[in-house]
Design an enzyme around this catalytic site. Sequence first.
Site, PDB file in Angstrom:
ATOM      1  N   SER A 158       6.283   3.297   8.062  1.00  0.00           N
ATOM      2  CA  SER A 158       6.369   3.642   6.502  1.00  0.00           C
ATOM      3  C   SER A 158       5.975   5.184   6.570  1.00  0.00           C
ATOM      4  O   SER A 158       5.376   5.722   7.235  1.00  0.00           O
ATOM      5  CB  SER A 158       5.622   2.841   6.099  1.00  0.00           C
ATOM      6  OG  SER A 158       5.308   3.351   4.465  1.00  0.00           O
ATOM      7  N   TYR A 171      -2.259  -1.922   4.376  1.00  0.00           N
ATOM      8  CA  TYR A 171      -0.963  -1.398   4.554  1.00  0.00           C
ATOM      9  C   TYR A 171      -0.972  -0.135   5.378  1.00  0.00           C
ATOM     10  O   TYR A 171      -0.236   0.078   6.307  1.00  0.00           O
ATOM     11  CB  TYR A 171      -0.166  -1.398   3.321  1.00  0.00           C
ATOM     12  CG  TYR A 171       1.376  -1.073   3.672  1.00  0.00           C
ATOM     13  CD1 TYR A 171       2.217  -2.173   3.793  1.00  0.00           C
ATOM     14  CD2 TYR A 171       2.036   0.192   3.288  1.00  0.00           C
ATOM     15  CE1 TYR A 171       3.673  -1.806   3.858  1.00  0.00           C
ATOM     16  CE2 TYR A 171       3.369   0.337   3.590  1.00  0.00           C
ATOM     17  CZ  TYR A 171       4.057  -0.633   3.664  1.00  0.00           C
ATOM     18  OH  TYR A 171       5.477  -0.450   3.932  1.00  0.00           O
TER      19      TYR A 171
HETATM   20  P1  NAD Z   1      11.432  -7.528   2.203  1.00  0.00           P
HETATM   21  O1  NAD Z   1      10.398  -8.227   1.379  1.00  0.00           O
HETATM   22  O2  NAD Z   1      12.710  -7.186   1.417  1.00  0.00           O
HETATM   23  O3  NAD Z   1      11.740  -7.913   3.584  1.00  0.00           O
HETATM   24  C1  NAD Z   1      10.672  -8.437   4.358  1.00  0.00           C
HETATM   25  C2  NAD Z   1      11.257  -9.493   5.304  1.00  0.00           C
HETATM   26  O4  NAD Z   1      10.017  -9.847   6.262  1.00  0.00           O
HETATM   27  C3  NAD Z   1      11.701 -10.833   4.756  1.00  0.00           C
HETATM   28  O5  NAD Z   1      12.885 -11.094   5.613  1.00  0.00           O
HETATM   29  C4  NAD Z   1      10.771 -11.760   4.879  1.00  0.00           C
HETATM   30  O6  NAD Z   1      11.070 -13.218   4.800  1.00  0.00           O
HETATM   31  C5  NAD Z   1       9.972 -11.291   6.178  1.00  0.00           C
HETATM   32  N1  NAD Z   1       8.626 -11.735   6.357  1.00  0.00           N
HETATM   33  C6  NAD Z   1       7.441 -11.462   5.590  1.00  0.00           C
HETATM   34  N2  NAD Z   1       6.565 -12.316   6.243  1.00  0.00           N
HETATM   35  C7  NAD Z   1       6.745 -12.883   7.307  1.00  0.00           C
HETATM   36  C8  NAD Z   1       6.249 -13.677   8.108  1.00  0.00           C
HETATM   37  N3  NAD Z   1       4.921 -13.918   8.296  1.00  0.00           N
HETATM   38  N4  NAD Z   1       7.090 -13.946   9.333  1.00  0.00           N
HETATM   39  C9  NAD Z   1       8.226 -13.650   9.661  1.00  0.00           C
HETATM   40  N5  NAD Z   1       9.037 -13.070   8.384  1.00  0.00           N
HETATM   41  C10 NAD Z   1       8.226 -12.446   7.440  1.00  0.00           C
HETATM   42  O7  NAD Z   1      10.846  -6.100   2.536  1.00  0.00           O
HETATM   43  P2  NAD Z   1      11.358  -4.813   2.717  1.00  0.00           P
HETATM   44  O8  NAD Z   1      11.442  -3.620   1.719  1.00  0.00           O
HETATM   45  O9  NAD Z   1      12.853  -5.078   3.421  1.00  0.00           O
HETATM   46  O10 NAD Z   1      10.485  -4.313   3.966  1.00  0.00           O
HETATM   47  C11 NAD Z   1      10.814  -4.259   5.488  1.00  0.00           C
HETATM   48  C12 NAD Z   1      10.032  -3.511   5.983  1.00  0.00           C
HETATM   49  O11 NAD Z   1      10.051  -2.066   5.734  1.00  0.00           O
HETATM   50  C13 NAD Z   1       8.207  -3.819   5.716  1.00  0.00           C
HETATM   51  O12 NAD Z   1       7.783  -3.770   7.189  1.00  0.00           O
HETATM   52  C14 NAD Z   1       7.859  -2.615   5.197  1.00  0.00           C
HETATM   53  O13 NAD Z   1       6.407  -2.619   5.209  1.00  0.00           O
HETATM   54  C15 NAD Z   1       8.754  -1.539   5.327  1.00  0.00           C
HETATM   55  N6  NAD Z   1       9.001  -0.398   4.521  1.00  0.00           N
HETATM   56  C16 NAD Z   1       9.620  -0.805   3.374  1.00  0.00           C
HETATM   57  C17 NAD Z   1       9.810   0.186   2.455  1.00  0.00           C
HETATM   58  C18 NAD Z   1      10.698   0.133   1.164  1.00  0.00           C
HETATM   59  O14 NAD Z   1      10.603   0.807   0.214  1.00  0.00           O
HETATM   60  N7  NAD Z   1      11.121  -1.032   1.001  1.00  0.00           N
HETATM   61  C19 NAD Z   1       9.234   1.468   2.530  1.00  0.00           C
HETATM   62  C20 NAD Z   1       8.793   1.618   3.867  1.00  0.00           C
HETATM   63  C21 NAD Z   1       8.405   0.644   4.664  1.00  0.00           C
END
Ligand code: NAD
Length: 276
Positions: A158, A171
């Site tokens: 991130s 985080y």
């Molecule tokens: P999201 O909530 O849409 O997706 C998260 C996914 O992880 C889902 O498929 C969920 O089922 C799965 N998950 C959660 N806990 C789990 C577990 N214990 N075991 C297996 N699967 C699990 O989130 P997102 O926004 O797509 O984020 C995905 C990644 O990107 C994360 O690591 C997040 O920190 C990172 N990220 C997101 C953003 C953003 O703006 N959306 C920015 C920077 C980093």
Amino acid sequence: MLKIVETGAEAMSGRRPLEGRTAIVTGSTSGIGLGIAKALIEAGAAVMLNGFGDAVEIESLRASLSVANDVDVAYDSADMSDRAAIHMMVERAAMRFGQIDIVVNNAGIQHVAPIGEFPPEKWDAILSINLSAAFHLIQATFDGMRGRGYGRIINISSAHGLIASPFKAAYVAAKHGVVGLTKVVALEGAEFGVTANAICPGYVWTPLVEKQIDGQAKSHNIPRDAVIRDVFLKDQPTKRFATVEEMGALAVFLCTDAAASITGTALPVDGGWTAH
Ligand code: NAD
């Protein structure tokens, strides 16, 4: 030189760039993970999906991605906080695909609270899912990649893997940890054709973010576009969310021969946020 010739030949034959490759993408039932899984599948890779959600919807997603792209798409429900489940998922993927060439450590959760009020169990869960799971999955697949002379490890960190914000202790610690882990894996894989890179997104438009916008709009009693402009995109100079398609395209590129020398990096995809 040889690689350039091969890449050119692939392009001329119209062959998909990841045809014959196999991947596990954690947390790929939603958001960024799903965007990356789709891009890898469209590029010809067989993919094991993972993550939580409605079983019927996941099966319909799995089947439609497989049929539309004529590749094997599997699903494993392993909880990323459970080391034994991660190892079982790897065994299942290896049985089904024969080998695992690409690992995308994407599953992640968030909790926001001042340090004094930060629940210790949330700290443990975030470190476990956002950081330790990546180590366990890499450990279970790394020797095979090194032995075959090709591997791609992509860790979704991130912008918070590079800089901090208040109230996100676990985080930010986990995402910085992911960047450090990536560097070590890159060094240990370098001579064996295995690259490791961290993608560091700023705000990406996903269901997770969309829910937070509605929540903040309600709690502050301000319109959605004010939340988007003044809260989420305040520090993101492009003033737009990145897309899951952008994450997918970068992941595919990192898996190609053209990216063989890109390793150990933390690549910001944050609209200029960390340039401040
Ligand atoms: P999201 O909530 O849409 O997706 C998260 C996914 O992880 C889902 O498929 C969920 O089922 C799965 N998950 C959660 N806990 C789990 C577990 N214990 N075991 C297996 N699967 C699990 O989130 P997102 O926004 O797509 O984020 C995905 C990644 O990107 C994360 O690591 C997040 O920190 C990172 N990220 C997101 C953003 C953003 O703006 N959306 C920015 C920077 C980093």
